[in-house]
Motif scaffolding. Sequence first.
Motif, mmCIF file in Angstrom:
data_model
loop_
_atom_site.group_PDB
_atom_site.id
_atom_site.type_symbol
_atom_site.label_atom_id
_atom_site.label_comp_id
_atom_site.label_asym_id
_atom_site.label_seq_id
_atom_site.Cartn_x
_atom_site.Cartn_y
_atom_site.Cartn_z
ATOM 1 N N GLY A 3 -4.079 -1.992 -3.120
ATOM 2 C CA GLY A 3 -3.124 -0.889 -3.240
ATOM 3 C C GLY A 3 -2.793 -0.278 -1.892
ATOM 4 O O GLY A 3 -1.617 0.030 -1.606
ATOM 5 N N CYS A 4 -3.805 -0.071 -1.080
ATOM 6 C CA CYS A 4 -3.561 0.478 0.267
ATOM 7 C C CYS A 4 -2.670 -0.452 1.087
ATOM 8 O O CYS A 4 -1.770 0.001 1.819
ATOM 9 C CB CYS A 4 -4.876 0.716 0.979
ATOM 10 S SG CYS A 4 -5.846 2.077 0.286
ATOM 11 N N LEU A 5 -2.924 -1.770 0.966
ATOM 12 C CA LEU A 5 -2.084 -2.720 1.695
ATOM 13 C C LEU A 5 -0.637 -2.679 1.210
ATOM 14 O O LEU A 5 0.302 -2.745 2.014
ATOM 15 C CB LEU A 5 -2.654 -4.136 1.545
ATOM 16 C CG LEU A 5 -3.956 -4.415 2.290
ATOM 17 C CD1 LEU A 5 -4.460 -5.820 1.977
ATOM 18 C CD2 LEU A 5 -3.749 -4.265 3.806
ATOM 19 N N LEU A 6 -0.463 -2.544 -0.137
ATOM 20 C CA LEU A 6 0.901 -2.475 -0.664
ATOM 21 C C LEU A 6 1.622 -1.218 -0.176
ATOM 22 O O LEU A 6 2.802 -1.270 0.226
ATOM 23 C CB LEU A 6 0.862 -2.507 -2.194
ATOM 24 C CG LEU A 6 0.601 -3.857 -2.855
ATOM 25 C CD1 LEU A 6 0.505 -3.697 -4.366
ATOM 26 C CD2 LEU A 6 1.707 -4.852 -2.501
ATOM 27 N N VAL B 114 1.481 -3.982 -11.713
ATOM 28 C CA VAL B 114 1.099 -5.398 -11.853
ATOM 29 C C VAL B 114 -0.299 -5.642 -11.289
ATOM 30 O O VAL B 114 -1.114 -6.388 -11.861
ATOM 31 C CB VAL B 114 2.141 -6.297 -11.164
ATOM 32 C CG1 VAL B 114 1.649 -7.736 -11.097
ATOM 33 C CG2 VAL B 114 3.473 -6.225 -11.899
ATOM 34 N N LEU B 115 -0.602 -4.982 -10.149
ATOM 35 C CA LEU B 115 -1.927 -5.139 -9.555
ATOM 36 C C LEU B 115 -3.020 -4.624 -10.495
ATOM 37 O O LEU B 115 -4.067 -5.267 -10.673
ATOM 38 C CB LEU B 115 -1.970 -4.388 -8.221
ATOM 39 C CG LEU B 115 -3.308 -4.423 -7.468
ATOM 40 C CD1 LEU B 115 -3.674 -5.844 -7.100
ATOM 41 C CD2 LEU B 115 -3.253 -3.538 -6.232
ATOM 42 N N LEU B 116 -2.804 -3.468 -11.114
ATOM 43 C CA LEU B 116 -3.789 -2.926 -12.058
ATOM 44 C C LEU B 116 -3.959 -3.836 -13.274
ATOM 45 O O LEU B 116 -5.083 -4.045 -13.764
ATOM 46 C CB LEU B 116 -3.363 -1.526 -12.499
ATOM 47 C CG LEU B 116 -3.478 -0.419 -11.449
ATOM 48 C CD1 LEU B 116 -2.906 0.895 -11.991
ATOM 49 C CD2 LEU B 116 -4.940 -0.223 -11.036
ATOM 50 N N LEU B 117 -2.852 -4.403 -13.763
ATOM 51 C CA LEU B 117 -2.937 -5.314 -14.900
ATOM 52 C C LEU B 117 -3.735 -6.562 -14.554
ATOM 53 O O LEU B 117 -4.593 -7.026 -15.332
ATOM 54 C CB LEU B 117 -1.523 -5.683 -15.360
ATOM 55 C CG LEU B 117 -1.447 -6.660 -16.550
ATOM 56 C CD1 LEU B 117 -2.113 -6.051 -17.775
ATOM 57 C CD2 LEU B 117 0.001 -7.029 -16.844
ATOM 58 N N LEU B 118 -3.468 -7.114 -13.361
ATOM 59 C CA LEU B 118 -4.228 -8.287 -12.923
ATOM 60 C C LEU B 118 -5.709 -7.954 -12.761
ATOM 61 O O LEU B 118 -6.585 -8.767 -13.089
ATOM 62 C CB LEU B 118 -3.654 -8.814 -11.603
ATOM 63 C CG LEU B 118 -2.259 -9.456 -11.695
ATOM 64 C CD1 LEU B 118 -1.781 -9.859 -10.293
ATOM 65 C CD2 LEU B 118 -2.302 -10.682 -12.606
ATOM 66 N N ALA B 119 -6.010 -6.750 -12.262
ATOM 67 C CA ALA B 119 -7.413 -6.350 -12.106
ATOM 68 C C ALA B 119 -8.105 -6.238 -13.464
ATOM 69 O O ALA B 119 -9.266 -6.651 -13.628
ATOM 70 C CB ALA B 119 -7.495 -5.020 -11.358
ATOM 71 N N LEU B 120 -7.389 -5.704 -14.460
ATOM 72 C CA LEU B 120 -7.959 -5.593 -15.804
ATOM 73 C C LEU B 120 -8.219 -6.977 -16.399
ATOM 74 O O LEU B 120 -9.280 -7.232 -16.992
ATOM 75 C CB LEU B 120 -7.021 -4.788 -16.693
ATOM 76 C CG LEU B 120 -7.490 -4.566 -18.141
ATOM 77 C CD1 LEU B 120 -8.811 -3.797 -18.161
ATOM 78 C CD2 LEU B 120 -6.429 -3.826 -18.944
ATOM 79 N N LEU B 121 -7.256 -7.885 -16.252
ATOM 80 C CA LEU B 121 -7.448 -9.248 -16.745
ATOM 81 C C LEU B 121 -8.615 -9.932 -16.032
ATOM 82 O O LEU B 121 -9.407 -10.654 -16.655
ATOM 83 C CB LEU B 121 -6.163 -10.059 -16.560
ATOM 84 C CG LEU B 121 -4.966 -9.614 -17.408
ATOM 85 C CD1 LEU B 121 -3.743 -10.455 -17.073
ATOM 86 C CD2 LEU B 121 -5.301 -9.728 -18.899
#
Length: 422
Positions: free
Chosen positions: A25-28, A125-132
């Motif tokens: 997230g920080c990088l984004l 999208v990043l949070l969704l990928l982290a959850l998966l």
Amino acid sequence: MRGLLTRALAWSAALVGVFLVAGAGCLLVWSAADRAASDDRHDVTTVAAVLAVTTDPDAVRGALARTAAGAEGRLAVHLPDGTTIGVGRGAGDLTYMSTVDDSRAAVEVSSPAPLSADLTIQLAVLLLLALLAFVAALLVGRRALNPVLRALRALADAATDLAHRDGNVRIRVTGPPELTALASAINAAADRTERLLAKEREMIADVSHRLRTPLTALRLDADAIGGGPVADRIRSAVTTLGHDVDRIIESLHPVPASSETGDCDVVEVVKTRMGFWSAHAEDQGRPCEVDLPYEPTPVLLSPDALGAVVDALLENVFHHTPPRSALTVAVVRHAGWITLTVEDGGPGIADPERALHRGSSGGGSTGLGLDIARAAAEATGGTIHVERGRLGGARIRLRLGEANSHHEPAVPRAWRLWRGRA
């Protein structure tokens, strides 16, 4: 244990996911801010190019409309005459530049919104990928931990059976080396405990049964005293002591064959013990015949263990047959076997199979004598035979494996039953 491992795995996956999401997230956000600053610089350069050609308000207004910052209302131009074109908030970055008439104009750029629509979508999208990834890590981790969980369950079940149900259960675990080592240690402790308990019971049994030999002698001496109060008291004490010894024997569980190491000569042991029993046979008027070979008859039993066998068999004869019944003891060596035979002229054994089980032989016997003999025979790879002999009574034949002989083990190894002729 399953819940504990699952929670540990979930916490580990969650911690890794938080660090990865925070870093990504920080990088984004940094990448989006850098890209916005680059776009703003490009828009300022575009406006500066227009100001270098003309300061016409309409031309400048058109140039602002063609830039992204201008379309978003974040770009303004302050002309030399004080005119402001665009939206000037007074809090943006000012860039001064020369105009076509060598005057000074200022271009003001305001900072964009912290979260743009694109950045919001990227973070979602990043949070969704982290959850998966978290769910996948739990599933894969549980699958990888299944062998450990199965090994732990098998270890727990076997240990429970070992402690509360069956002391002969042993743990067989396949899994991590640590659990295998733990199972081996528990099995070793169980084996050692079983050996110690068996040795303790066997020692008590042998001591108790060996008391029967002097008790038999006391009983014979008490019978020879005759009548009178003193003789009655002696006979009563002997009877009470005999009952106490019987209760001790009956309270014992069957034990495995003696683990004593050593060797002895069967003929020498029988000679020694028959010196005692022959005297009692003479006192009772029993014909007593002893047939021993001249050749050595070695077996892998200690002299005390074999002496206990001889005493047990002869004590049974003196205890369960009439006083003047004949008695024969013989030793034969043949084909790697040493056969010890004790035969009497009594009523015989009605149920040989029952007689070979301790505590259930019937006839007022505990069955320990034949059990000791059977255990000694099995310890040498031999057998015990219960049959009717030529004297009309019981014949007990012990086949003992000769020491240092390469004979095949007897089959069946435990015992055989021969009912013989009536």
